[in-house]
Design a protein around this motif. Structure first.
Motif, mmCIF file in Angstrom:
data_model
loop_
_atom_site.group_PDB
_atom_site.id
_atom_site.type_symbol
_atom_site.label_atom_id
_atom_site.label_comp_id
_atom_site.label_asym_id
_atom_site.label_seq_id
_atom_site.Cartn_x
_atom_site.Cartn_y
_atom_site.Cartn_z
ATOM 1 N N VAL A 48 5.514 -1.995 12.881
ATOM 2 C CA VAL A 48 5.632 -2.321 11.459
ATOM 3 C C VAL A 48 4.429 -1.791 10.698
ATOM 4 C CG1 VAL A 48 5.650 -4.212 9.786
ATOM 5 C CG2 VAL A 48 7.112 -4.331 11.809
ATOM 6 N N ALA A 49 3.240 -1.955 11.270
ATOM 7 C CA ALA A 49 2.017 -1.466 10.622
ATOM 8 C C ALA A 49 2.049 0.056 10.490
ATOM 9 C CB ALA A 49 0.791 -1.907 11.412
ATOM 10 N N GLU A 50 2.599 0.755 11.500
ATOM 11 C CA GLU A 50 2.681 2.211 11.445
ATOM 12 C C GLU A 50 3.608 2.666 10.306
ATOM 13 O OE1 GLU A 50 3.950 3.610 15.217
ATOM 14 O OE2 GLU A 50 2.146 2.965 16.286
ATOM 15 N N ILE A 51 4.772 2.003 10.187
ATOM 16 C CA ILE A 51 5.719 2.368 9.133
ATOM 17 C C ILE A 51 5.117 2.095 7.754
ATOM 18 C CG2 ILE A 51 7.968 1.854 8.127
ATOM 19 C CD1 ILE A 51 8.173 3.446 10.664
ATOM 20 N N ASN A 52 4.482 0.935 7.608
ATOM 21 C CA ASN A 52 3.882 0.587 6.311
ATOM 22 C C ASN A 52 2.792 1.576 5.923
ATOM 23 O OD1 ASN A 52 5.513 -1.637 5.878
ATOM 24 N ND2 ASN A 52 4.107 -3.053 6.897
ATOM 25 N N GLU A 53 2.012 2.006 6.913
ATOM 26 C CA GLU A 53 0.954 2.987 6.626
ATOM 27 C C GLU A 53 1.552 4.347 6.293
ATOM 28 O OE1 GLU A 53 -3.032 4.931 8.731
ATOM 29 O OE2 GLU A 53 -1.781 3.490 9.833
ATOM 30 N N LEU A 54 2.651 4.712 6.973
ATOM 31 C CA LEU A 54 3.282 6.006 6.754
ATOM 32 C C LEU A 54 3.812 6.126 5.337
ATOM 33 C CD1 LEU A 54 4.377 8.725 7.850
ATOM 34 C CD2 LEU A 54 6.425 7.474 8.588
ATOM 35 N N TYR A 55 4.438 5.065 4.831
ATOM 36 C CA TYR A 55 5.040 5.092 3.500
ATOM 37 C C TYR A 55 4.142 4.489 2.416
ATOM 38 C CZ TYR A 55 9.421 6.509 5.664
ATOM 39 O OH TYR A 55 10.385 7.198 6.354
ATOM 40 N N GLY A 56 2.944 4.054 2.796
ATOM 41 C CA GLY A 56 2.007 3.532 1.815
ATOM 42 C C GLY A 56 2.271 2.113 1.374
ATOM 43 N N PHE A 57 3.074 1.368 2.140
ATOM 44 C CA PHE A 57 3.389 -0.008 1.748
ATOM 45 C C PHE A 57 2.246 -0.973 2.036
ATOM 46 C CE2 PHE A 57 7.906 1.415 2.809
ATOM 47 C CZ PHE A 57 8.148 1.793 1.500
ATOM 48 N N ASP A 58 1.217 -0.513 2.737
ATOM 49 C CA ASP A 58 0.073 -1.383 3.030
ATOM 50 C C ASP A 58 -1.003 -1.293 1.942
ATOM 51 O OD1 ASP A 58 -0.493 1.265 3.611
ATOM 52 O OD2 ASP A 58 -1.828 0.774 5.293
ATOM 53 N N ARG A 59 -0.799 -0.437 0.957
ATOM 54 C CA ARG A 59 -1.773 -0.290 -0.115
ATOM 55 C C ARG A 59 -1.594 -1.391 -1.157
ATOM 56 N NH1 ARG A 59 -0.737 6.203 -1.078
ATOM 57 N NH2 ARG A 59 -1.319 6.886 1.030
ATOM 58 N N PRO A 60 -2.580 -1.613 -2.022
ATOM 59 C CA PRO A 60 -2.439 -2.619 -3.086
ATOM 60 C C PRO A 60 -1.247 -2.297 -3.978
ATOM 61 C CG PRO A 60 -4.726 -1.937 -2.862
ATOM 62 C CD PRO A 60 -3.934 -1.014 -1.996
#
Length: 334
Positions: A48-60
């Motif tokens: 999940v963390a990899e996907i979020n980082e790939l699409y930028g969903f972990d950013r503010p």
């Protein structure tokens, strides 16, 4: 006229900007997330963390919004998380199906609704009027998806008269140039393909047309009743003008303004009905793909499709406003 059109187009900018903020907040308020929906049972915290980082969903969120807005300004609507195709490609691939279905639905709604509304007004207070008003009320209250299931069960499952899903029989070797299956069959001379595509439009088209048809009947009836009691109608009758001229040029033409407004609004709202109708009939258009995108939390598809639909809705209403001047000269003068 050109100045008015220019002002309306400029008003699209703050409208779309406000929509983009609301849209961004809405899609991120959906429960779950695209990573979980994409990975399914394989949704480990690391993946999940990899996907979020790939699409930028972990950013503010603020950074995500302005990044997305900046891409929109250069025509980059992103790519679908599920199919990996760009949002523009997915939209243009499915747009002909929804347009074809919507055109069929609005032709049915207008072609049947205006004559029935006019008939109800002419038979005001009689049995015909009561039946048509009751039927229109029923058409407004029945949910589109429920009517779609009823039509499918009766005419496709029980009677077998019409196909139950899709745009065309997959066994048919048809040529497609434009993506509009009925039109493609006509221009290529493949009449069996055109007829088969038309048959696939009937059930979803009738379900989609139900609410616009009922509303057009009621608006036409009310507008005709109001106009036929006007002073200029009574004056025309007193001068001995023929009833046919009075009905066509005095009553019907002047009663069309609110009807056209209603038609314009209903054309824009057909997309919302298409989401349910296309899903029930497995019709591969914009609506069914948006329903799938909601379940899979496909943020780029939802954001891009809704922006496209909003632009189309605004342009349709602009065309409706412009058409007023051709129907009623008083609008042109004012």
């Amino acid at each position: 006229m050109l100045r008015t059109i220019g002002k309306r187009l400029l008003l699209l900018i703050p409208t779309l900007l406000g929509l983009s903020v609301l849209l961004f907040l809405w899609v991120r308020s959906l429960p779950g997330g695209p990573a979980v929906a994409l990975l399914g049972e394989r949704a480990t915290p690391e993946r999940v963390a990899e996907i979020n980082e790939l699409y930028g969903f972990d950013r503010p969120p603020v950074e995500q919004y302005f990044t997305w807005l900046g891409r929109l300004l250069v025509g980059d609507f992103g790519a679908s998380i599920q199919t990996r195709a760009t949002v523009v490609e997915e939209f243009t691939r499915r747009l002909p199906a929804t347009i074809e279905l919507s055109v069929f639905a609005i032709i049915v709604a207008v072609g049947v609704g205006i004559p029935l509304g006019y008939l109800a007004a002419r038979r005001h207070g009689k049995a015909t009027d009561h039946v048509l008003v009751g039927a229109s009320l029923l058409g407004i209250t029945i949910p589109v998806f429920f009517l779609a299931f009823i039509l499918k069960w009766i005419f496709a499952v029980q009677l077998g008269w019409l196909p139950s899903e899709g745009r065309q029989d997959p066994r048919m070797d048809a040529t497609h140039y434009t993506g509009f299956y009925v039109f493609d069959g006509i221009i290529t001379g493949e009449w069996d393909a055109a007829w088969d595509a038309f048959l696939h439009l009937i059930l979803p088209g009738l379900a989609l047309a139900s609410i616009p048809l009922a509303i057009i009947v009621r608006i036409t009836r009310a507008s005709v009743l109001e106009v036929q009691n006007s002073d200029y109608v009574r004056t025309g009758m007193a001068k001995g003008i023929s009833r046919g001229t009075i009905r066509q040029r005095f009553i019907l033409r002047n009663a069309l303004l609110p009807v056209i407004t209603t038609i314009g609004l209903q054309v824009g709202l057909l997309i919302s009905g298409a989401v349910l109708t296309e899903t029930v009939f497995a019709f591969p258009g914009i609506g069914s793909f948006m329903a799938r995108a909601i379940f899979t939390r496909d943020y780029p598809v939802l954001q891009g499709f809704i922006i496209f639909i909003a632009i189309g809705y605004a342009l349709i209403n602009l065309l409706v406003d412009v058409s007023y001047s051709f129907i009623d000269p008083r609008v042109r003068v004012s």
